[in-house]
Design an enzyme around this catalytic site. Structure first.
Site, PDB file in Angstrom:
ATOM      1  N   TYR A  33       0.888  -1.160   0.000  1.00 44.00           N
ATOM      2  CA  TYR A  33       0.000   0.000   0.000  1.00 44.00           C
ATOM      3  C   TYR A  33       0.925   1.208   0.000  1.00 44.00           C
ATOM      4  O   TYR A  33       1.807   1.314   0.860  1.00 44.00           O
ATOM      5  CB  TYR A  33      -0.861   0.020   1.261  1.00 44.00           C
ATOM      6  CG  TYR A  33      -2.100  -0.846   1.183  1.00 44.00           C
ATOM      7  CD1 TYR A  33      -2.944  -0.799   0.076  1.00 44.00           C
ATOM      8  CD2 TYR A  33      -2.445  -1.685   2.239  1.00 44.00           C
ATOM      9  CE1 TYR A  33      -4.088  -1.569   0.017  1.00 44.00           C
ATOM     10  CE2 TYR A  33      -3.590  -2.465   2.185  1.00 44.00           C
ATOM     11  CZ  TYR A  33      -4.406  -2.404   1.070  1.00 44.00           C
ATOM     12  OH  TYR A  33      -5.539  -3.165   1.016  1.00 44.00           O
ATOM     13  N   ASP A  80      -6.174  -0.688  -6.275  1.00 43.83           N
ATOM     14  CA  ASP A  80      -7.643  -0.603  -6.269  1.00 43.83           C
ATOM     15  C   ASP A  80      -8.192  -0.088  -4.944  1.00 43.83           C
ATOM     16  O   ASP A  80      -9.370  -0.259  -4.650  1.00 43.83           O
ATOM     17  CB  ASP A  80      -8.268  -1.975  -6.604  1.00 43.83           C
ATOM     18  CG  ASP A  80      -7.865  -3.058  -5.592  1.00 43.83           C
ATOM     19  OD1 ASP A  80      -7.227  -2.731  -4.575  1.00 43.83           O
ATOM     20  OD2 ASP A  80      -8.177  -4.240  -5.860  1.00 43.83           O
ATOM     21  N   HIS A 110     -10.179  -7.110  -5.380  1.00 48.83           N
ATOM     22  CA  HIS A 110      -9.871  -7.104  -3.946  1.00 48.83           C
ATOM     23  C   HIS A 110     -10.838  -8.026  -3.181  1.00 48.83           C
ATOM     24  O   HIS A 110     -11.262  -7.732  -2.067  1.00 48.83           O
ATOM     25  CB  HIS A 110      -9.995  -5.675  -3.418  1.00 48.83           C
ATOM     26  CG  HIS A 110      -9.026  -5.310  -2.324  1.00 48.83           C
ATOM     27  ND1 HIS A 110      -7.980  -4.455  -2.513  1.00 48.83           N
ATOM     28  CD2 HIS A 110      -8.970  -5.664  -1.016  1.00 48.83           C
ATOM     29  CE1 HIS A 110      -7.341  -4.297  -1.369  1.00 48.83           C
ATOM     30  NE2 HIS A 110      -7.915  -5.013  -0.454  1.00 48.83           N
TER      31      HIS A 110
HETATM   32  C1  LIG Z   1      -9.373 -10.625   4.929  1.00 47.26           C
HETATM   33  C2  LIG Z   1      -8.792 -10.034   3.685  1.00 47.26           C
HETATM   34  C3  LIG Z   1      -7.806  -9.073   3.798  1.00 47.26           C
HETATM   35  C4  LIG Z   1      -7.225  -8.535   2.658  1.00 47.26           C
HETATM   36  N1  LIG Z   1      -6.212  -7.632   2.784  1.00 47.26           N
HETATM   37  C5  LIG Z   1      -5.611  -7.138   1.677  1.00 47.26           C
HETATM   38  C6  LIG Z   1      -4.525  -6.238   1.790  1.00 47.26           C
HETATM   39  O1  LIG Z   1      -4.112  -5.877   2.887  1.00 47.26           O
HETATM   40  N2  LIG Z   1      -3.952  -5.770   0.645  1.00 47.26           N
HETATM   41  C7  LIG Z   1      -4.398  -6.151  -0.595  1.00 47.26           C
HETATM   42  O2  LIG Z   1      -3.863  -5.711  -1.604  1.00 47.26           O
HETATM   43  N3  LIG Z   1      -5.426  -7.016  -0.727  1.00 47.26           N
HETATM   44  C8  LIG Z   1      -6.035  -7.513   0.374  1.00 47.26           C
HETATM   45  N4  LIG Z   1      -7.069  -8.395   0.238  1.00 47.26           N
HETATM   46  C9  LIG Z   1      -7.487  -8.817  -1.111  1.00 47.26           C
HETATM   47  C10 LIG Z   1      -6.757 -10.092  -1.531  1.00 47.26           C
HETATM   48  O3  LIG Z   1      -5.395  -9.856  -1.757  1.00 47.26           O
HETATM   49  C11 LIG Z   1      -7.344 -10.664  -2.827  1.00 47.26           C
HETATM   50  O4  LIG Z   1      -7.422  -9.676  -3.801  1.00 47.26           O
HETATM   51  C12 LIG Z   1      -8.720 -11.293  -2.590  1.00 47.26           C
HETATM   52  O5  LIG Z   1      -8.825 -11.806  -1.303  1.00 47.26           O
HETATM   53  C13 LIG Z   1      -8.967 -12.398  -3.589  1.00 47.26           C
HETATM   54  O6  LIG Z   1     -10.229 -12.937  -3.417  1.00 47.26           O
HETATM   55  P1  LIG Z   1     -10.547 -14.296  -2.593  1.00 47.26           P
HETATM   56  O7  LIG Z   1     -10.417 -13.925  -1.156  1.00 47.26           O
HETATM   57  O8  LIG Z   1     -11.945 -14.598  -3.001  1.00 47.26           O
HETATM   58  O9  LIG Z   1      -9.548 -15.342  -3.011  1.00 47.26           O
HETATM   59  C14 LIG Z   1      -7.668  -8.935   1.372  1.00 47.26           C
HETATM   60  C15 LIG Z   1      -8.678  -9.915   1.270  1.00 47.26           C
HETATM   61  C16 LIG Z   1      -9.231 -10.459   2.410  1.00 47.26           C
HETATM   62  C17 LIG Z   1     -10.305 -11.502   2.262  1.00 47.26           C
END
Ligand SMILES: Cc1cc2nc3c(=O)[nH]c(=O)nc-3n(C[C@H](O)[C@H](O)[C@H](O)COP(=O)(O)O)c2cc1C
Length: 508
Positions: free
Chosen positions: A240, A268, A359
């Site tokens: 980030y 995003d 995301h």
């Molecule tokens: C609990 C949680 C926390 C997440 N935290 C971040 C983050 O800190 N930075 C980021 O770029 N994406 C974050 N994401 C998005 C994930 O990197 C990813 O894009 C997404 O979880 C993919 O979908 P899925 O959970 O259905 O596999 C987060 C997703 C979840 C579920």
């Protein structure tokens, strides 16, 4: 401010006097810190800091090393004498007692047959706030559900009479070997679900030969996660971008020095999405407060742009890309690209790749799924010959079965990210979940007639229904009534009989 030499233990009652925005001290891991100047830049907003001002903020917030990373040395006030501090034990709620009982009685891990089973157990045994943070999507959660639905609109066109005695699903990501074309994507706050936090993912990734992406907002410190890796284990980093580019530069260069092999810049999230399930839990942890306290400051004082610019820079733009390239030799990948135009721009800028992602449905509701975007992105990149320099395209969102992985590979993705890796069984659960995907992968590749990843080609799938998005389409209730989820953990639809009784059958 005193120098290191004359630091004597401060008494906690002294720290308690600095409990407002004009003088804001906290205790973390037995040391006091002066956060007065840093507070407006705090990733979780000012509200949460004020809640802990003058008090011990160790438990809900920071992995070791976080404050040291962000604060100048003169703001480290030294050890605190905690003698005489009365610790008032919080009374356990009935809900918490019930949850603990469910956790004690959770099914043996071997009974989990699919990733959905892990999700069902997690829902049953994780603390309410943790489950709310992990499982919530933005607004009406349409995109979060669409991430799953989109895969159900792609069907296979298997080939027959090919020798599928031996199946090899190994591949590479950015030139690094992976035992199957998935990686563990960045998900913040791993310790909400398990005391070992993201280290569970590191250990499991090593054991299963896959690559882990370390999140900026991990619960363990970055160095702890890197130290948990075995020699030679490849890790990526999710970034980030901080408004203070000096902080960003330090983080990126430290990551490179520690051997990180790819920098995934999240693009995003110039503002965090509203995740209402999470916000409803009056959950006093950083994950929620990143949203809630910023929400408060939007309403009461500073407006939306200022609220979020305190940490993730909403001003980040294509103009910053040359700067990133100038500060690191790591391959740079944009995470969160959502249309072919931006994928083309990324390739034209000489970046190493893009992650087509919304995301996990946690940002813009009604953003399309990665798998749907993939089709147009590959078409336009090929048209412009932009894949020739090794530009790689990954997707994430909604991948729960190896069949999903194969659909993405067939459409041209190099690998897919999986985020919802719940932590009800610690690192062994993560190992088991990846093993399940491998078993599914072997079977699916055999059944579609593709002995290697290179044999998984676009003709093997039918995408004719892909862009027919149906929100809340007709449900197949009979199928659902007959489906038997893992017993004893519920499935969010209320109690489910293991077998349909005669009376129920008669009423169908
Ligand atoms: C609990 C949680 C926390 C997440 N935290 C971040 C983050 O800190 N930075 C980021 O770029 N994406 C974050 N994401 C998005 C994930 O990197 C990813 O894009 C997404 O979880 C993919 O979908 P899925 O959970 O259905 O596999 C987060 C997703 C979840 C579920």
């Amino acid at each position: 401010m005193s120098s290191d030499a004359d630091k004597r233990p401060l008494h906690h009652s002294e720290v308690a006097k600095h409990a407002d925005k004009d003088s804001l001290w906290v205790i973390v891991n037995g040391n006091a810190y002066d956060l007065t100047e840093f507070a407006p830049e705090h990733p979780g907003g000012m509200g949460i800091l004020l809640k802990y001002a003058g008090k011990d903020a160790t438990e809900p917030i920071h992995p070791p090393g976080t404050l040291e990373q962000y604060l100048p040395k003169d703001k480290h006030l030294g050890p605190v004498d905690l003698s005489g501090l009365e610790i008032v034990a919080k009374e356990e709620t009935q809900e918490e007692k019930d949850r603990k009982k469910r956790a004690e009685e959770k099914p043996p891990m071997d009974e989990c047959l699919s990733l959905y089973d892990f999700e069902a157990v997690a829902k049953s045994v994780l603390p309410v706030g943790a489950w709310a943070y992990y499982s919530s999507g933005a607004d009406d959660e349409i995109t979060m559900r669409e991430n799953r639905n989109a895969y159900q609109r792609i069907w296979f066109r298997p080939r027959i009479l090919r020798d599928v005695t031996t199946i090899d699903f190994s591949s590479t990501i950015l030139g690094h070997k992976t035992s199957l074309p998935i990686y563990i994507t960045a998900t913040a706050l791993g310790k909400l679900g398990h005391p070992e936090g993201e280290k569970n993912l590191t250990w499991a990734a090593h054991e299963q030969g896959v690559i882990q992406m370390i999140p900026t907002l991990a619960s363990c410190s970055f160095d702890e996660i890197v130290d948990a890796a075995k020699p030679g284990q490849v890790q990526f980093m999710q970034l980030y971008v901080n408004k203070d580019r000096e902080i960003t530069r330090k983080i990126v260069q430290h990551a490179e020095k520690r051997g990180i092999k790819g920098l995934f810049i999240t693009v995003d999230a110039p503002q965090l999405g509203r995740r209402e399930k999470d916000m409803r839990q009056k959950f006093a942890d950083e994950g929620s407060n990143v949203q809630r306290t910023q929400g408060e400051s939007v309403d009461k004082t500073q407006g939306a742009a200022r609220a979020i610019s305190s940490f993730i820079d909403p001003g980040l733009s294509w103009k910053d890309i040359p700067w990133f390239k100038s500060i690191t030799k790591m391959p740079i990948i944009l995470k969160g690209v959502q249309c072919w135009e931006d994928a083309v721009l990324a390739a034209e800028q000489g970046l190493a790749g893009v992650v087509l992602s919304n995301h996990g449905g946690r940002q813009l509701d009604f953003a399309r799924s990665g798998i749907e975007i993939l089709e147009e992105v590959m078409r336009e990149l090929r048209k412009r010959d932009l894949l020739k320099n090794g530009f790689e395209v990954y997707i994430d969102g909604g991948v729960r079965r190896a069949g999903d992985v194969l659909k993405a590979i067939a459409l041209g993705a190099k690998a897919v990210g999986i985020g919802h890796a719940y932590s009800a069984y610690g690192h062994e659960g993560v190992i088991k979940a990846i093993q399940i995907l491998k078993d599914e992968m072997e079977m699916n590749m055999r059944l579609i007639g593709a002995p290697t990843i290179q044999d998984v080609t676009p003709e093997m799938i039918d995408t004719s229904g892909l862009s027919n998005r149906l929100v809340d389409g007709a449900s197949d209730y009979l199928m659902r009534a007959n489906y038997e989820p893992l017993a004893g953990v519920g499935n969010g639809l209320g109690a489910q009989p293991r077998l349909i009784s005669k009376e129920t059958k008669a009423s169908l």
